[in-house]
Design an enzyme around this catalytic site. Structure first.
Site, PDB file in Angstrom:
ATOM      1  N   HIS A   1       0.851  -1.202   0.000  1.00 34.66           N
ATOM      2  CA  HIS A   1       0.000   0.000   0.000  1.00 34.66           C
ATOM      3  C   HIS A   1       0.877   1.240   0.000  1.00 34.66           C
ATOM      4  CE1 HIS A   1       0.784  -0.507   4.287  1.00 34.66           C
ATOM      5  NE2 HIS A   1       0.313   0.698   4.535  1.00 34.66           N
TER       6      HIS A   1
ATOM      7  N   HIS B   1       1.500   3.921   1.825  1.00 33.35           N
ATOM      8  CA  HIS B   1       2.088   4.677   2.941  1.00 33.35           C
ATOM      9  C   HIS B   1       3.617   4.705   2.876  1.00 33.35           C
ATOM     10  CE1 HIS B   1      -1.750   4.198   5.579  1.00 33.35           C
ATOM     11  NE2 HIS B   1      -1.840   5.211   4.734  1.00 33.35           N
TER      12      HIS B   1
ATOM     13  N   ASP C   1       5.962   4.579   5.059  1.00 37.39           N
ATOM     14  CA  ASP C   1       6.771   3.629   5.835  1.00 37.39           C
ATOM     15  C   ASP C   1       6.858   2.258   5.142  1.00 37.39           C
ATOM     16  OD1 ASP C   1       3.963   3.549   6.606  1.00 37.39           O
ATOM     17  OD2 ASP C   1       4.543   2.113   8.161  1.00 37.39           O
ATOM     18  N   HIS C   2       6.156   2.101   4.017  1.00 33.81           N
ATOM     19  CA  HIS C   2       6.232   0.862   3.228  1.00 33.81           C
ATOM     20  C   HIS C   2       6.846   1.081   1.846  1.00 33.81           C
ATOM     21  CE1 HIS C   2       3.537  -1.359   6.058  1.00 33.81           C
ATOM     22  NE2 HIS C   2       3.326  -0.097   6.408  1.00 33.81           N
TER      23      HIS C   2
ATOM     24  N   HIS D   1      -7.365  -0.449   5.707  1.00 36.58           N
ATOM     25  CA  HIS D   1      -6.302   0.461   6.148  1.00 36.58           C
ATOM     26  C   HIS D   1      -6.102   1.548   5.089  1.00 36.58           C
ATOM     27  CE1 HIS D   1      -2.575   1.645   8.100  1.00 36.58           C
ATOM     28  NE2 HIS D   1      -1.904   1.450   6.975  1.00 36.58           N
TER      29      HIS D   1
ATOM     30  N   ASP E   1      -0.305  -3.818   6.172  1.00 35.40           N
ATOM     31  CA  ASP E   1      -0.967  -3.266   7.363  1.00 35.40           C
ATOM     32  C   ASP E   1      -2.439  -3.661   7.418  1.00 35.40           C
ATOM     33  OD1 ASP E   1       1.430  -2.144   8.016  1.00 35.40           O
ATOM     34  OD2 ASP E   1       0.803  -0.054   7.724  1.00 35.40           O
TER      35      ASP E   1
ATOM     36  N   HIS F   1       4.376  -4.464  10.648  1.00 37.88           N
ATOM     37  CA  HIS F   1       4.861  -3.790  11.857  1.00 37.88           C
ATOM     38  C   HIS F   1       5.019  -4.747  13.031  1.00 37.88           C
ATOM     39  CE1 HIS F   1       4.361   0.484  10.613  1.00 37.88           C
ATOM     40  NE2 HIS F   1       3.452  -0.026   9.800  1.00 37.88           N
TER      41      HIS F   1
HETATM   42 FE    FE Z   1       2.610   0.921   8.059  1.00 34.17          FE
HETATM   43 ZN    ZN Z   2       0.187   1.753   6.459  1.00 38.36          ZN
END
Ligand code: FE
Ligand code: ZN
Length: 256
Positions: free
Chosen positions: A57, A59, A61-62, A115, A134, A172
């Site tokens: 996805h 975001h 942080d990915h 999410h 996530d 995570h």
């Molecule tokens: Fe994340």
């Molecule tokens: Zn995420």
């Protein structure tokens, strides 16, 4: 078909990227590189060249390592079609029911909106491995940023039907907080209580709690157990649709 070697790479504060190695063709992939540096270090240490980045996805942080990895290694990237415009650097996209081949290892793609609206999970059936991003966490699930509880409940239902032995690699390390919360909505679940103790010990030793399995999550993850009688009873929601019970559990977690 080929079985993947899967290695966990801690990135950022509490994210996990995963290094995938398909031994028949020597094809290498990485799932959700939130940072390029630790991935490049892992590749160099193992003497491997990166072929593919797989994204669940949009975001940061990915995805934040994606462009650097492409620039340094010349790899390609695959991600969710519905988020193509929000992820810079994708070479191809996948959607529900399609597959993605990493060498001889084939992933089935599930769209799991919740999410994010376009979130996908990659399921390598022959490797008994699910990359859940996530959507599903150990004893938890992703926050609902872009979709309704009903949508997320349906998405989790897709994953719940996978074989119980399926290993779940999630985005995570949220497990300790998830375990403490889970006990507040499912306090009489002996399997959960035992698991929470083992998780506390593992985290004290600094060990990751990933992967989990679908079977373990079905027994202990309150977000998959929203339809279970003990949780319904504890929340006083005996007759409501399961998606409503799920929504209440998610609401409580968001406020915890
Ligand atoms: Fe994340
Ligand atoms: Zn995420």
């Amino acid at each position: 078909m080929a079985r993947l070697n899967i290695e966990l790479i801690p990135v950022l504060r509490d994210n996990y990227a995963y290094l995938l190695f398909e031994p028949e063709t020597g094809t290498t992939g990485v799932v959700d590189p939130g940072d390029a540096a630790p991935v490049l270090a892992a590749l160099e240490q193992r003497g491997r060249r990166l072929d593919w980045v797989l994204i669940t996805h949009h975001h940061g942080d990915h995805t934040a390592g994606l462009l650097d990895l492409k620039r340094v290694t010349g790899c390609k990237a695959v991600g969710p079609r519905a988020e193509f415009a929000r992820i810079e650097g994708l070479d191809c996209t996948v959607a529900e029911g399609e597959s993605f081949a990493l060498g001889h290892a084939v992933a089935e793609v599930f769209e799991t909106p919740g999410h994010t609206a376009g979130h996908v999970c990659y399921y390598f059936r022959d490797s008994e491995a699910l990359f859940a991003g996530d959507t599903l966490f150990v004893l938890g699930c992703g926050r609902l940023f872009e979709e309704s509880p009903q949508a997320m409940w349906a998405s989790l239902g897709k994953l719940a039907h996978l074989p119980p032995a399926t290993r779940v690699y999630c985005g995570h390390e949220y497990t300790l907080a998830n375990a403490r919360f889970a006990l507040t909505v499912d306090p009489d679940n002996a399997a959960l209580a035992g698991r929470a103790r083992r998780i506390e010990e593992a985290r004290e030793r600094g060990e990751p709690t990933v992967p989990t399995t679908i079977g373990e999550e079905l027994a202990t993850n309150p977000f998959l157990r929203a339809d279970a009688a003990p949780i319904r009873q504890h929340l006083g929601l005996r007759e409501e649709p399961a998606a409503h019970v799920f929504a209440e559990i998610r609401r409580r977690k968001d406020q915890a």
